[in-house]
Structures are given as structure tokens and as C-alpha cells.
Enzyme design. Structure first.
Site, PDB file in Angstrom:
ATOM      1  N   TRP A 107       1.016  -0.880   0.467  1.00  0.00           N
ATOM      2  CA  TRP A 107      -0.142  -0.310   0.577  1.00  0.00           C
ATOM      3  C   TRP A 107       0.914   0.949   0.508  1.00  0.00           C
ATOM      4  CZ3 TRP A 107      -1.958   2.424   4.742  1.00  0.00           C
ATOM      5  CH2 TRP A 107      -3.035   3.933   4.796  1.00  0.00           C
ATOM      6  N   ASP A 131      -1.269  -4.812   9.778  1.00  0.00           N
ATOM      7  CA  ASP A 131      -2.472  -4.187   9.213  1.00  0.00           C
ATOM      8  C   ASP A 131      -3.163  -4.698   8.472  1.00  0.00           C
ATOM      9  OD1 ASP A 131      -3.525  -2.470   7.362  1.00  0.00           O
ATOM     10  OD2 ASP A 131      -1.668  -1.508   6.390  1.00  0.00           O
ATOM     11  N   LYS A 174     -13.634  -0.427   5.242  1.00  0.00           N
ATOM     12  CA  LYS A 174     -14.073  -1.189   4.651  1.00  0.00           C
ATOM     13  C   LYS A 174     -15.291  -2.718   4.871  1.00  0.00           C
ATOM     14  CE  LYS A 174     -10.747   0.379   1.538  1.00  0.00           C
ATOM     15  NZ  LYS A 174      -9.717   1.123   2.399  1.00  0.00           N
TER      16      LYS A 174
END
Length: 403
Positions: free
Chosen positions: A131, A213, A249
């Protein structure tokens, strides 16, 4: 001010999103930022979340600040979702603790600050690719050395597991290893359980510090417990770790910035010291996290009916995205797109990795008005019955026209 200073976008992703907004072509397709979208290309608002938000708004009597470490109720909910219901005793004795943060980004930044200031860490590793914000977060916190471990095998479009293990085996002791628990961003390829076990072996042998993460819990397999398996496995082996969680999300609370940073320790001896340092970090940056989104999550998590509705909705979202994976692969193969596309259906989570060059990304945008990240990552959740065929043909044409 230096007149030679060049103004450039901080994030290529947001720059491309701005270009998309300015594009007036009726065929344009936005596959950039990780939103879950409907068949009508609208950002999806989970019905259970919408109802609870209304209820929460009516219940809030004032807007006082949360404590520096955030809502204790929300933090316990987040930790239980991550570590399992049997974590309650460890939350009570302090060997597991958490702090509410401003999204997953805030959690990683607060954790990185602590690792630099309190544990004297200097080196971090991220996957290649990763990311785009990972490097910026850790370098901004004061880490001196940014390194990568191999992850994507370009030739075979698969996980480069042996390269990953070799690079981690060469990492100096006390290096911080950033690991994505599920739905790897951007490749969507996750290690198997056996592979995670080997990664855990290396981390223990080399005395490395895992920093997880987890931004897509529930999106990788449709099951929140399965998606947290690797973290619970590391904990079962006594590996101390940090983990930054996001609820953007899986609850659709993108702009509420609902996050949690948690620690799993083998002793509570340093818990108070860690919390004190974290409070200093938070006080000097944003003082306190927002309440609305965290209270919404807490309300859903503590009502059996609401929780079951949320989990069912999340499973339905996963099923749809998984179906889009298979459809996209089938259409690419029917379009004779050069190369193998099995990695699309092997992947998990919201994204897929096309394995294309920046020149091909640019061609997709300028000729076909299909917007994907510079790395070639696409947000599968933005595909639908109206655009998936066009996207597949555009990708196939681009690969044939541009090397």
C-alpha cells in the site's frame, strides 16, 4: 521559500481520482480507491449501519471529547473481533490492550511513533509492492531505513514466497515487519496457513517485530474469524505484535475514520509505559479520536440481531466481489488478453493486481478512460454488469497495443 520547490501530488491515487472527476467521457470507469460500490456505481451504505447511525445521533446528548485513548467500549469490541471472544481475560490483565485511532492509517502512525521513541527501532520492512502509504507513515515517524521483502513474482503472477522468506531471514534483529493479515493490498494474494507458519518461524528466530495491518477483515473470505486467523496464530505462539485495524471497508464508514491499534504482549510489565507514550503521541497530533463512527460500531457489535445482520451483509458483499473475480478472469480469457489470469481468482479481498506497466496504465486511462492505480491495482468492488465487459476488453486491447 525556495523558488525551485516543485509542487507535486502527495498521493498518485488521489491525483488520478481528481483526473477522473474532470473526465467527461461517458464510458469512463473508476477502479481506483477502495470503496464498495453498487451495480449503479454508488458507494454502498450498509442498511444496518444507516439505521444505527440514526439511532446513535438521537442518543448523543453532547459532543464532549473522548479520552486520549478513545472509547474503552469500542476498543474492547475491536480487540474481540480481532483476537476472538476469549481475549477478555487478557484485556483485563493488560497483556492485550488497544487504543482508538483515526483509521488504520492513524493506528499505524501511532504504533510507528512508539516503536521509534520507546523501543529505538530504526528499520522497517514492507512487501514489494505494498500500500502506497506504508512507507510514508514509517519514514514520517522517524524510521531511518526503509527496506522491502519480495512478494509479487512478476513472471509467474504469484506470491514470491521463497524470496519473501529469504529477505526476512536476512533482516536485522528488532526490524519491524509490516504484514497484511488478509486481502493483501495491492496484489490480493495472501500466504497460506503453512506459509504463515514458516513466516512466524523466521520472525521468532530472527527476533523481528511484526506489525499487522488488517483493513479488510471479512472481505478476504467472507468470515471475520477466518480473516483474523494469522493474528490469532501468532498470538498462540507467544509472538508479541502490534496490529492496526480499520472499520472503513467492512462497515462502509470510510469518512468516519474508525480505527484501533492493539498490542498483544507476553507480560503486562510495560503496558502502562506504552499507554503513557501513546497518550503523548496522540496529544501532540490529534488529541482524541471521533465518537460517532466508533459508537455506531459499538452499538452493532453489542446487539446480537444487529451483529448478525452486519455479518450477513458483509458475507453478501464478499460473495458478489468473489463472483466479479471469476467473471473478470473469464472475460479477459475470452478477449485473448495476453498472459495468465489465474491470479485474479486466486486473490482475496477488494482488489486485484493486473501486473501491467505504468505505460499500460496510462494507455488505459487516455484511450479507454479506465482509471487504475499506477501499480496496476484495480478495485474489483467498482465493477458491475454494465462496465465489466468494457473493462476486460480495454485491458486486453491495451496489453496487445502497448508493451
Amino acid at each position: 521559500m525556495d523558488s525551485k520547490t516543485v509542487c507535486r501530488p502527495v498521493s498518485a491515487m488521489y491525483h488520478l481520482s481528481a483526473l477522473y472527476a474532470q473526465d467527461d467521457n461517458p464510458s469512463k470507469v473508476d477502479l481506483l480507491i477502495g470503496y464498495y460500490k453498487t451495480e449503479q456505481s454508488d458507494i454502498y451504505a450498509l442498511p444496518v449501519v444507516q439505521r444505527v447511525e440514526t439511532l446513535v445521533t438521537q442518543q448523543i446528548k453532547n459532543h464532549k471529547y473522548l479520552p486520549l485513548l478513545g472509547s474503552e467500549h469500542f476498543v474492547r469490541d475491536a480487540c474481540q473481533l480481532l483476537y476472538g471472544q476469549d481475549v477478555k481475560e487478557r484485556l483485563n490483565n493488560g497483556t492485550v490492550f488497544g487504543v482508538q485511532t483515526i483509521g488504520c492509517t492513524g493506528g499505524m502512525r501511532v504504533g510507528a511513533d512508539l516503536l521509534v521513541s520507546h523501543m529505538n527501532c530504526t528499520t522497517f520492512y514492507v512487501s514489494d509492492p505494498t500500500w502506497e502509504n506504508h512507507r510514508l507513515i514509517f519514514l514520517s515517524s522517524g524510521f531511518l531505513k526503509a527496506k522491502t521483502y519480495r512478494y509479487w513474482n512478476e513472471a509467474n503472477k504469484c506470491l514470491d514466497f521463497e524470496g519473501l522468506c529469504e529477505d526476512l531471514s536476512d533482516a536485522p534483529s528488532k526490524s519491524v515487519i509490516v504484514l497484511q493479515a488478509c486481502g493483501h493490498n495491492p496484489t490480493s494474494l495472501d500466504p497460506s496457513k503453512k506459509q504463515w507458519e514458516r513466516i512466524a518461524d523466521i520472525i521468532q528466530q530472527r527476533h523481528l517485530i511484526p506489525f499487522f495491518d488488517i483493513a479488510y477483515q471479512g472481505f478476504a473470505t467472507g468470515n471475520t474469524d477466518k480473516d483474523a486467523w494469522v493474528i490469532r496464530y501468532f498470538v498462540s505462539r507467544g509472538i508479541e505484535l502490534l496490529c492496526a485495524q480499520s472499520f472503513s471497508k467492512n462497515f462502509g464508514l470510510y469518512n468516519e475514520r474508525v480505527g484501533n491499534l492493539s498490542f498483544s504482549l507476553n507480560s503486562s510489565d510495560y503496558t502502562a509505559a506504552y499507554k503513557s507514550q501513546i497518550e503523548l503521541s496522540i496529544r501532540s497530533s490529534y488529541s482524541s479520536a471521533p465518537n460517532h463512527g466508533a459508537l455506531t460500531v459499538h452499538t452493532i457489535m453489542n446487539d446480537n440481531g444487529l451483529r448478525e445482520e452486519w455479518l450477513l451483509t458483509l458475507k453478501n458483499m464478499y460473495d458478489r466481489v468473489n463472483g466479479l473475480r471469476h467473471t473478470l478472469r473469464e472475460l479477459l480469457e475470452k478477449s485473448d488478453a495476453p498472459g495468465s489470469w489465474s491470479h485474479i481468482t486466486d486473490g482475496k479481498g477488494m482488489f486485484s493486481y493486473l501486473g501491467i506497466t505504468e505505460n499500460q496504465v496510462e494507455h488505459l486511462r487516455t484511450k479507454f478512460h479506465v482509471y487504475v492505480s499506477l501499480t496496476g491495482r484495480i478495485n474489483l468492488c467498482s465493477l458491475n454488469d454494465n462496465n465489466i465487459g468494457y473493462v476486460a476488453k480495454s485491458i486486453a486491447s491495451t496489453l496487445k497495443e502497448v508493451q
